[in-house]
Design a protein around this motif. Structure first.
Motif, short mmCIF file in Angstrom:
data_model
loop_
_atom_site.label_atom_id
_atom_site.label_comp_id
_atom_site.label_asym_id
_atom_site.label_seq_id
_atom_site.Cartn_x
_atom_site.Cartn_y
_atom_site.Cartn_z
N LEU A 1 0.81 -1.21 0.00
CA LEU A 1 0.00 0.00 0.00
C LEU A 1 0.85 1.26 0.00
CD1 LEU A 1 -2.96 -0.90 2.40
CD2 LEU A 1 -2.79 -1.15 -0.08
N ALA B 1 -8.30 -1.56 -1.51
CA ALA B 1 -7.71 -2.08 -0.27
C ALA B 1 -8.09 -1.21 0.92
CB ALA B 1 -6.19 -2.17 -0.41
N GLU B 2 -8.05 0.11 0.74
CA GLU B 2 -8.44 1.02 1.82
C GLU B 2 -9.93 0.89 2.13
OE1 GLU B 2 -5.10 4.55 1.22
OE2 GLU B 2 -7.11 4.82 0.38
N ARG B 3 -10.73 0.69 1.10
CA ARG B 3 -12.17 0.45 1.30
C ARG B 3 -12.38 -0.78 2.17
NH1 ARG B 3 -14.57 -1.87 -3.93
NH2 ARG B 3 -13.48 -3.66 -3.05
N ASP B 4 -11.69 -1.85 1.87
CA ASP B 4 -11.86 -3.08 2.63
C ASP B 4 -11.35 -2.93 4.06
OD1 ASP B 4 -12.95 -4.17 0.35
OD2 ASP B 4 -11.12 -5.22 -0.25
N GLN B 5 -10.30 -2.12 4.24
CA GLN B 5 -9.79 -1.87 5.59
C GLN B 5 -10.81 -1.10 6.43
OE1 GLN B 5 -6.03 0.15 5.09
NE2 GLN B 5 -4.86 -1.76 4.98
N ARG B 6 -11.49 -0.15 5.82
CA ARG B 6 -12.52 0.61 6.55
C ARG B 6 -13.70 -0.29 6.90
NH1 ARG B 6 -10.97 4.66 2.85
NH2 ARG B 6 -12.52 3.94 1.34
N THR C 1 -19.11 3.67 2.82
CA THR C 1 -18.89 2.27 3.21
C THR C 1 -20.10 1.39 2.93
OG1 THR C 1 -19.67 2.55 5.50
CG2 THR C 1 -17.35 3.03 5.07
#
Length: 262
Positions: free
Chosen positions: A3, A63-68, A94
């Motif tokens: 990332l 990836a950031e979407r999935d982390q949130r 989200t």
């Protein structure tokens, strides 16, 4: 690339495009890198960009979407006695839902102020560069600014929703008038109608016009609830409508209007 490597690659590519930022140095701190990348995306005009940059951007944003974390709107509890209505407090970007509503401006290109907290900025930042490019093509074809009270649909790109419905609400810099209320109601009707025409099963509304456009929150919520209820009753549609709130004040207002427990 991990990332951080993706962020640095994207920052370097966007800095190359804008010579006025040639003296900018990339910080070591990941959070400051995120802010710099978002700022560059916010400032970037709707110009062509390489497929490689978009590919890396998509990988990073997803990836950031999935982390949130993604919230499945189908799992949200409806209002007692009104199975088509949902009240939910959280980040609209989200939501896994057919369509989310963006409170846009008449240019429809998103917010150009770096790191601005408006929903237009956040939606464009997390959707990606493609959204501004798509909107630019759409508005070039239209040939004039978007009127207040209408709506346009775009893909959601890197958001978990399928579509974004962009609507321009009234700006309140004067005593509230009946026409202001009618224009705001038109925003909700236009989005609902477009959602139905596009075969959406669900739509999430932000609190249109209550942020930077300064529509009084309580009056705006009343218009939103009344307009949605009337549309669903009149059209007899099976559309599921989510009233998305972010601030506690808006949550209390909608709870009172919808008689929701929380």
């Amino acid at each position: 690339m991990d990332l951080q490597q993706q962020r640095i690659f994207l920052i370097r590519e966007l800095l190359k495009e804008q010579p006025q930022f040639k003296e900018v140095t990339i910080p070591d701190d990941p959070r400051r890198q995120q802010d710099l990348l978002r700022s560059l995306m916010n400032l970037r005009p709707p110009l062509p960009i390489s497929s490689k940059v978009l590919q890396v951007q998509d990988q990073l944003l997803q990836a950031e979407r999935d982390q949130r974390g993604v919230v499945d709107s189908d799992q949200l509890s409806p209002i007692p006695g009104e199975p088509q209505l949902v009240l939910w407090q959280g980040d609209i970007t989200t939501l896994k839902v057919d369509a989310i509503v963006n409170a846009a401006n008449s240019g429809m290109l998103g917010c150009f102020y770096p790191l601005h907290s408006c929903i237009d900025n956040i939606i464009h930042s997390r959707s990606g560069i493609q959204l501004r490019l798509f909107c630019h093509q759409m508005m070039e074809k239209q040939g004039h600014p978007e009127p207040i009270g209408t709506a346009k649909m775009t893909p959601a790109f890197n958001l978990p929703s399928k579509y974004i419905l962009h609507t321009v609400g009234p700006i309140i810099d004067h005593p509230l008038t009946r026409q202001d209320g009618e224009l705001l109601a038109s925003c909700y009707r236009s989005c609902l109608q477009l959602a139905v025409e596009s075969h959406c099963r669900s739509i999430a509304f932000c609190c249109i016009s209550t942020g930077e456009f300064h529509f009084p929150r309580k009056e705006a919520a009343q218009i939103a609830v009344n307009t949605v209820r009337h549309f669903l009753a009149e059209k007899n549609e099976s559309l599921r409508v989510i009233f998305n709130v972010f601030q506690d004040e808006d949550l209390r207002i909608y709870q009172q209007l919808l008689k929701a427990a929380g």
